[in-house]
Design an enzyme around this catalytic site. Sequence first.
Site, PDB file in Angstrom:
ATOM      1  CG  ASP A  45      59.596  13.053 -21.838  1.00  0.00           C
ATOM      2  OD1 ASP A  45      59.730  14.252 -21.501  1.00  0.00           O
ATOM      3  OD2 ASP A  45      58.996  12.214 -21.143  1.00  0.00           O
ATOM      4  CG  HIS A  97      54.578  11.982 -20.443  1.00  0.00           C
ATOM      5  ND1 HIS A  97      55.830  11.489 -20.740  1.00  0.00           N
ATOM      6  CD2 HIS A  97      53.780  11.630 -21.484  1.00  0.00           C
ATOM      7  CE1 HIS A  97      55.785  10.849 -21.898  1.00  0.00           C
ATOM      8  NE2 HIS A  97      54.560  10.938 -22.380  1.00  0.00           N
ATOM      9  CG  HIS A 144      54.608   9.786 -14.359  1.00  0.00           C
ATOM     10  ND1 HIS A 144      53.757  10.826 -14.658  1.00  0.00           N
ATOM     11  CD2 HIS A 144      55.329   9.551 -15.488  1.00  0.00           C
ATOM     12  CE1 HIS A 144      53.956  11.202 -15.917  1.00  0.00           C
ATOM     13  NE2 HIS A 144      54.912  10.460 -16.428  1.00  0.00           N
ATOM     14  CG  ASP A 175      58.630  14.369 -18.443  1.00  0.00           C
ATOM     15  OD1 ASP A 175      59.705  13.765 -18.345  1.00  0.00           O
ATOM     16  OD2 ASP A 175      57.612  13.876 -18.980  1.00  0.00           O
TER      17      ASP A 175
END
Length: 513
Positions: free
Chosen positions: A328, A243, A204, A241
Site C-alpha cells: 500500500d 502503515h 495491526h 507496509d
Amino acid sequence: MALTVRPLSVPRSGEVSGIRGFNFRNGLSLWRKHHMKHNNRVYTCCSFSTEKDPLLPSIQQLTDARIIYSVSAALGHNKDAHPECSARVPAIVTALEKNELTPKFRGSDILELANFKTATIEDIANVHEKAYVLGLEKAMDKASDSGLILIEGSGPTYATSTTFQDSLIAAGAGMALVDSVITASRNSLNPPTGFALIRPPGHHAVPKGPMGFCVFGNVAIAARHAQRAHGLKRVFIIDFDVHHGNGTNDAFSEDPDIFFLSTHQDGSYPGTGKMSDIGKGRGEGTTLNLPLPGGSGDIAMRSAFEEIIVPCVQRFKPDLILVSAGYDAHVLDPLANLQFTTGTYYSLAKDIKQLAKEVCGGRCVFFLEGGYNLESLSASVADSFRALLGEESLASEFDNPAYLYDEPMRKLMKMEVGKRMEMLERKSSIETEPMTLHLDQIENAREEALFVMKTKTFEEAMDIFTKETQEGLRADEEKRGRRCLDLQDYDCDEDERLIFLDPLGWDIVSAPF
C-alpha cells in the site's frame, strides 16, 4: 473485547494526518545507545519433520523449489466496497497465472503449498490474549445473525461469520511456510523463499484484540512458532507496509530475541511508530521504526535499506527473516501518500532474499499485509515473484512515470544544483573577463547528476554535477582562450559553507558556496 453491531465506517484516503518534521540522525543515535546484547534464553524445541506431517511437501519437492507459496483468500471475510475485501488475493493469483508464475508454467521451481493445518487457539495465544481469541470465536454467532459486526475500538475491523476460521487458516498457512522453509534449509544451501498470500492481514492486531483490518498477527504468530517448534533463537521482522505495524511492535517490544523494524509513512494510521520507540525492558534496542516523509519513494527506500536495514540485520545475526509485505505504499494505492513503484517492490524482494542468504542460510518468508489498488497490488506481487526467482523485472510495463512527482530527496538535489549555479554566476562577476557558461552545459550536467542519483548516493551525484560543469567550463575556456572559474580554486571558510540536511536526516552534505 466488546462487540457491537453498527454501520461500518471505512477510512478515507484523506484521513491520513499531516507530515511532521523529524530527524533520523537523532533517532538512530537513540537506538544505537540502547542496543543491547542478547541473553542466552533457550526455547524448547519440539521435534519436527515433514515426514510427521503428510500435508507438507516432500524434502525433494522443497529442495527443488525456489518459491513456495500458500493461498488463503478468506472469501467469506468480506465487506463490499471495503478496501480490505475478498477480491485482493484472487487478483494476485490471477496475475500470477497471467504472468506464468505458477507451478503450471514453472514446474518444480514454484511450489504451491495447497494443504496445511490451520492454526490452533494455542498457536494464536502465543501472541494474543486467550480471552480475546475465545471472545472472537463466540462472537461468530452474533456475526451470523447480523451479517457483519464492527469490533469496537479496532479502528475499524469488521467480522463476518467466517472471520474466526478464516483467520486461523491464514495463520496456519504462514506457520506451514515457516515449517517448509526451515526444513528445506536443513537439506539445502538454497532453500525456497516462502510467500503467504493470505488475509485478513495481521500486523495491526495487538495482543488484546484486532485493529486496522487485522484480526490475528500472522507474522508474529509465525515468529513464535519458529522459535518454539524449531528451536530458532533470533528472528528479524522487516515491515515495509505503508502503515506502522503497531501490533507486531507491541507483541515483541520486550523481547530481545525478535527484532522488529518498520518503514512507514510518517503521521499515517495508526499514528504510532516514532523513532523514539526502540522497545523496552529486556527488549530495548530490538525495535527500530523508520517513518518516511509523505512523497518518499524509491530513493528514500533504497537509502533506508542500504544504510540502515542491512547493517541492522547483519549485526543482529538472525536465524530467520520474516517480512510483513504491505503493497500500500505504491503510488497508486488510495490509503496513503508514498510513491513506491512496482520496481521498488521488485528491488526489496531481491535485496531481502540476498540478505537472508548472507545472514541466515536463505530462510525467509513473506506475509501479505496491505495493498488496496488491485492492479498495483497484483503487479507488484508478481514482480516480487520474479525477483525471488532471480529473473528480470517487468515493472516498466506497468509503472507510469507520469504518476510520480519529485520526492523529498530529489527536491533537495535540485535545490543543490540551483545553489551551485548561483555560485558560478556570482563568482564570475569578479573575474577580469566575464565568464560565459552556456545553459546547455549546465543542463547536461544537471541531467547527468539526476541520472546518477537513481543508482548512486547524493554526494556521488553532486560530484558528477561538479565534474560535468567544470568540463564544460574548461571547454569554453579553451575555445575562447580565457581563464574561467575553477571550482577547486575557491577555498571557503566554514561560515561560508551551505549546509544541506537531507529530508531523511541520515546524512549531512556540506557544499562550498
